[in-house]
Write a protein that holds these residues in place. Structure first.
Motif, short mmCIF file in Angstrom:
data_model
loop_
_atom_site.label_atom_id
_atom_site.label_comp_id
_atom_site.label_asym_id
_atom_site.label_seq_id
_atom_site.Cartn_x
_atom_site.Cartn_y
_atom_site.Cartn_z
N PHE A 130 27.96 -11.82 -9.01
CA PHE A 130 29.25 -12.13 -8.40
C PHE A 130 30.24 -11.00 -8.67
O PHE A 130 30.33 -10.48 -9.78
N ALA A 131 30.98 -10.61 -7.63
CA ALA A 131 32.03 -9.60 -7.77
C ALA A 131 33.21 -9.98 -6.89
O ALA A 131 33.05 -10.68 -5.89
N TRP A 132 34.37 -9.55 -7.27
CA TRP A 132 35.58 -9.75 -6.48
C TRP A 132 36.31 -8.41 -6.39
O TRP A 132 36.42 -7.72 -7.40
N PRO A 133 36.76 -8.05 -5.16
CA PRO A 133 36.81 -8.84 -3.94
C PRO A 133 35.62 -8.69 -3.00
O PRO A 133 35.62 -9.25 -1.90
N ALA A 134 34.59 -7.98 -3.43
CA ALA A 134 33.49 -7.65 -2.52
C ALA A 134 32.59 -8.82 -2.19
O ALA A 134 31.97 -8.84 -1.13
N ASP A 135 32.48 -9.82 -3.09
CA ASP A 135 31.38 -10.78 -2.97
C ASP A 135 31.86 -12.20 -3.25
O ASP A 135 31.60 -12.75 -4.31
N VAL A 136 32.52 -12.81 -2.29
CA VAL A 136 32.99 -14.18 -2.49
C VAL A 136 32.56 -15.11 -1.35
O VAL A 136 32.43 -16.31 -1.54
N LYS A 137 32.31 -14.57 -0.18
CA LYS A 137 31.95 -15.39 0.98
C LYS A 137 30.67 -16.17 0.72
O LYS A 137 29.66 -15.61 0.28
N GLY A 138 30.74 -17.47 0.94
CA GLY A 138 29.57 -18.32 0.77
C GLY A 138 29.28 -18.72 -0.66
O GLY A 138 28.33 -19.46 -0.92
N LYS A 139 30.10 -18.28 -1.62
CA LYS A 139 29.88 -18.61 -3.03
C LYS A 139 30.72 -19.84 -3.41
O LYS A 139 31.80 -20.09 -2.87
N VAL A 140 30.20 -20.62 -4.34
CA VAL A 140 30.93 -21.75 -4.90
C VAL A 140 31.64 -21.29 -6.15
O VAL A 140 31.01 -20.80 -7.10
N VAL A 141 32.96 -21.41 -6.15
CA VAL A 141 33.78 -20.96 -7.27
C VAL A 141 34.52 -22.16 -7.85
O VAL A 141 35.15 -22.93 -7.12
N GLY A 142 34.43 -22.33 -9.16
CA GLY A 142 35.09 -23.45 -9.82
C GLY A 142 36.53 -23.12 -10.18
O GLY A 142 36.87 -21.97 -10.46
N VAL A 143 37.39 -24.14 -10.17
CA VAL A 143 38.78 -24.02 -10.60
C VAL A 143 39.13 -25.27 -11.40
O VAL A 143 38.56 -26.34 -11.18
N GLU A 155 44.85 -20.10 -1.98
CA GLU A 155 45.56 -19.15 -1.13
C GLU A 155 44.71 -17.93 -0.78
O GLU A 155 44.85 -17.37 0.32
N VAL A 156 43.86 -17.51 -1.73
CA VAL A 156 43.19 -16.22 -1.56
C VAL A 156 41.70 -16.34 -1.30
O VAL A 156 41.15 -15.64 -0.43
N LEU A 157 41.01 -17.22 -2.04
CA LEU A 157 39.55 -17.26 -1.95
C LEU A 157 39.04 -18.08 -0.77
O LEU A 157 38.07 -17.69 -0.11
N LYS A 158 39.66 -19.22 -0.52
CA LYS A 158 39.20 -20.06 0.60
C LYS A 158 39.23 -19.33 1.93
O LYS A 158 38.26 -19.41 2.71
N PRO A 159 40.32 -18.61 2.24
CA PRO A 159 40.32 -17.89 3.52
C PRO A 159 39.23 -16.83 3.64
O PRO A 159 38.89 -16.42 4.75
N LYS A 160 38.68 -16.40 2.50
CA LYS A 160 37.62 -15.39 2.52
C LYS A 160 36.23 -16.01 2.47
O LYS A 160 35.24 -15.31 2.27
N GLY A 161 36.17 -17.34 2.62
CA GLY A 161 34.88 -17.99 2.75
C GLY A 161 34.31 -18.61 1.49
O GLY A 161 33.16 -19.08 1.50
N ALA A 162 35.06 -18.64 0.41
CA ALA A 162 34.56 -19.27 -0.81
C ALA A 162 34.70 -20.79 -0.70
O ALA A 162 35.63 -21.31 -0.08
N THR A 163 33.77 -21.51 -1.32
CA THR A 163 33.87 -22.95 -1.46
C THR A 163 34.38 -23.25 -2.86
O THR A 163 33.79 -22.79 -3.84
#
Length: 253
Positions: A130-143, A155-163
């Motif tokens: 996993f890398a940011w900002p290069a590799d977030v699309k299609g990844k599940v990220v916890g918060v 605001e930032v990750l969802k628009p780039k395709g993260a779940t």
């Protein structure tokens, strides 16, 4: 932190702050601190069950300068911000609380006492690469739910395709990172350093910082305790005791 506050306009209008004053605190001889002791190295329970950490030592210094003892009350973050402060249940709150304009509508902040950053926590070795900002699309990220990390991720990750997957309990998110059920978990930079120290090889940081933020001590609006806390913070920075606490709790040797 980590910690965000979802404040509706109605709450701003209806909140009644019971602002403890310096004189009242001195009269009762105790400064009541509210904290959620689950955020090492800022506040956590030690092996003997006592609450300790960077925030706690700063709060002790504020109490000492006021000539009173510090009483620590463990309060879940959802109840701590802002209800415990605005209701007068506690005189002040410290729990890695990020200063935001939204929160400042209902509570008073001290000057910033720590600059942090939201970062990505991954499994040791980062097997998912996993890398940011290069590799977030299609990844599940916890918060962690209701935190600044969640707000920024929305605001930032969802628009780039993260779940995004929200956790009430940060430890549950860490467990999913360790098990490979999510690609990464958004957390605070000092938390990663603490995890590396306590659990060698299990967790790492990946990618660039997501956002920077400042932590502040929290008081009811109108309380002169905020000014007293600022005086203590200025003294500590001048006499070296602030740096000593950084070295004790946060600076990695």
């Amino acid at each position: 932190m980590k910690r965000s506050l979802m404040v509706l306009t109605a709450l701003v209008c209806s909140s009644v702050s019971l602002a403890a004053t310096v004189a009242e605190v001195k009269k009762k001889g105790v400064l009541v601190l509210g904290t959620d002791p689950t955020f090492a190295p800022f506040e956590f329970k030690g092996p003997d069950g006592t609450v300790q950490g960077f925030d706690i030592d700063i709060a002790r210094a504020v109490a000492k300068d006021l000539g009173v003892r510090l009483e620590i009350r463990a309060v879940g973050f959802g109840a701590l911000m802002p209800q415990a402060v605005t209701s007068g249940r506690v005189d002040m709150a410290m729990s890695g609380i990020t200063i935001t304009a939204e929160r400042a509508k209902v509570v008073a902040f001290s000057a910033p006492y720590y600059r942090s950053a939201q970062v990505f926590i991954v499994r040791g070795g980062n097997p998912g690469k996993f890398a940011w900002p290069a590799d977030v699309k299609g990844k599940v990220v916890g918060v962690q739910a209701n935190t600044t990390g969640q707000f920024v991720a929305d605001e930032v990750l969802k628009p780039k395709g993260a779940t995004l997957k929200a956790y009430d309990d940060f430890a549950a998110g860490l467990a999913d990172v360790r098990a490979g059920r999510i690609a990464a978990l958004v957390g605070d930079a000092p938390t990663v350093a603490d995890l590396k120290k306590r659990l060698p090889g299990q967790f790492a940081q990946a990618g660039a910082d997501l956002a920077a933020e400042d932590y502040g001590m929290v008081f009811a609006r109108g309380s002169d305790l905020a000014a007293a806390a600022n005086r203590t913070l200025a003294r500590m920075k001048a006499d070296g005791s602030y740096q000593a606490l950084l070295n004790k709790w946060i600076v990695q040797k």
